[in-house]
Design a protein around this motif. Structure first.
Motif, PDB file in Angstrom:
ATOM      1  N   ALA A 130       4.708   2.001  -7.717  1.00 63.09           N
ATOM      2  CA  ALA A 130       4.268   1.015  -6.737  1.00 63.09           C
ATOM      3  C   ALA A 130       5.295  -0.108  -6.618  1.00 63.09           C
ATOM      4  O   ALA A 130       5.992  -0.433  -7.580  1.00 63.09           O
ATOM      5  CB  ALA A 130       2.910   0.450  -7.148  1.00 63.09           C
ATOM      6  N   SER A 131       5.362  -0.704  -5.429  1.00 61.07           N
ATOM      7  CA  SER A 131       6.277  -1.818  -5.188  1.00 61.07           C
ATOM      8  C   SER A 131       5.513  -3.005  -4.621  1.00 61.07           C
ATOM      9  O   SER A 131       4.395  -2.868  -4.132  1.00 61.07           O
ATOM     10  CB  SER A 131       7.368  -1.407  -4.189  1.00 61.07           C
ATOM     11  N   ARG A 158       3.759   3.910  -1.750  1.00 60.16           N
ATOM     12  CA  ARG A 158       5.095   3.682  -2.307  1.00 60.16           C
ATOM     13  C   ARG A 158       6.127   3.830  -1.206  1.00 60.16           C
ATOM     14  O   ARG A 158       6.115   4.806  -0.470  1.00 60.16           O
ATOM     15  CB  ARG A 158       5.366   4.681  -3.432  1.00 60.16           C
ATOM     16  N   ARG A 191       0.865  -1.179   0.000  1.00 59.83           N
ATOM     17  CA  ARG A 191       0.000   0.000   0.000  1.00 59.83           C
ATOM     18  C   ARG A 191       0.907   1.238   0.000  1.00 59.83           C
ATOM     19  O   ARG A 191       1.798   1.362   0.842  1.00 59.83           O
ATOM     20  CB  ARG A 191      -0.856  -0.012   1.256  1.00 59.83           C
TER      21      ARG A 191
END
Length: 168
Positions: A144-145, A127, A125
């Motif tokens: 995003a990751s 970055r 949720r």
């Protein structure tokens, strides 16, 4: 500036270590001089005058943590994903574990060729705020990751990282 110099946020590393609290992280194949991973073995790469993590075996190292270069070129993430899958993708009976912090780029070939195959996945949720030169970056990462996981403790992985995102 090379993205080999960005480092994993310490709060995320603390959670990774919970997967194997007795032994800690055994290998950081994508390390750098400012890394906070504190693995038993770290490969800083030829760009820093060290060992090439792509050329060495990752097997038999216990908990492997990979935060590969996130750029698309010249240090493309695809070779790191290929290596992660070939050395760590199916390690359910050895006692070894693997966690990778990768960009959640679902539109790329490497994502579909490798990331989707890992037993555990957690889409983070927000970055993460990476670190550079021993301090947090002024803002979050550019995209995003997610985390990918292989090993014999997928339920533990989901319970540890579930509060950080959506784990499947």
């Amino acid at each position: 500036m090379s993205d080999f110099n960005f480092n994993t946020p310490p709060e995320l590393l603390a959670k990774v270590r919970l997967l194997d609290p007795k032994r800690g992280i055994g290998l950081d194949p994508c390390s750098n001089d400012m890394s906070m991973v504190e693995a038993k073995t770290s490969y800083v790469g030829p760009q820093n005058g060290g060992v090439d993590g792509l050329a060495e075996s990752w097997r038999g190292r216990g908990l492997v943590f990979m935060n590969p270069p996130h750029s698309m070129s010249p240090n493309n993430i695809e070779p790191w994903m290929r290596k992660a899958w070939s050395d760590c993708g199916v390690i359910e009976t050895s006692g070894d574990q693997f966690v990778g912090l990768i960009p959640a780029k679902t539109d790329t070939a490497w994502f579909h060729d490798y990331a989707v195959k890992f037993k555990g996945k957690c889409f983070l949720r927000g970055r993460p705020r990476f670190w550079l030169n021993g301090a947090p970056m002024p803002g979050p990462g550019k995209f995003a990751s997610m985390l990918i996981y292989a090993g014999n403790k997928p339920d533990l992985f989901k319970s540890i990282f579930g509060e950080m995102g959506w784990c499947v």
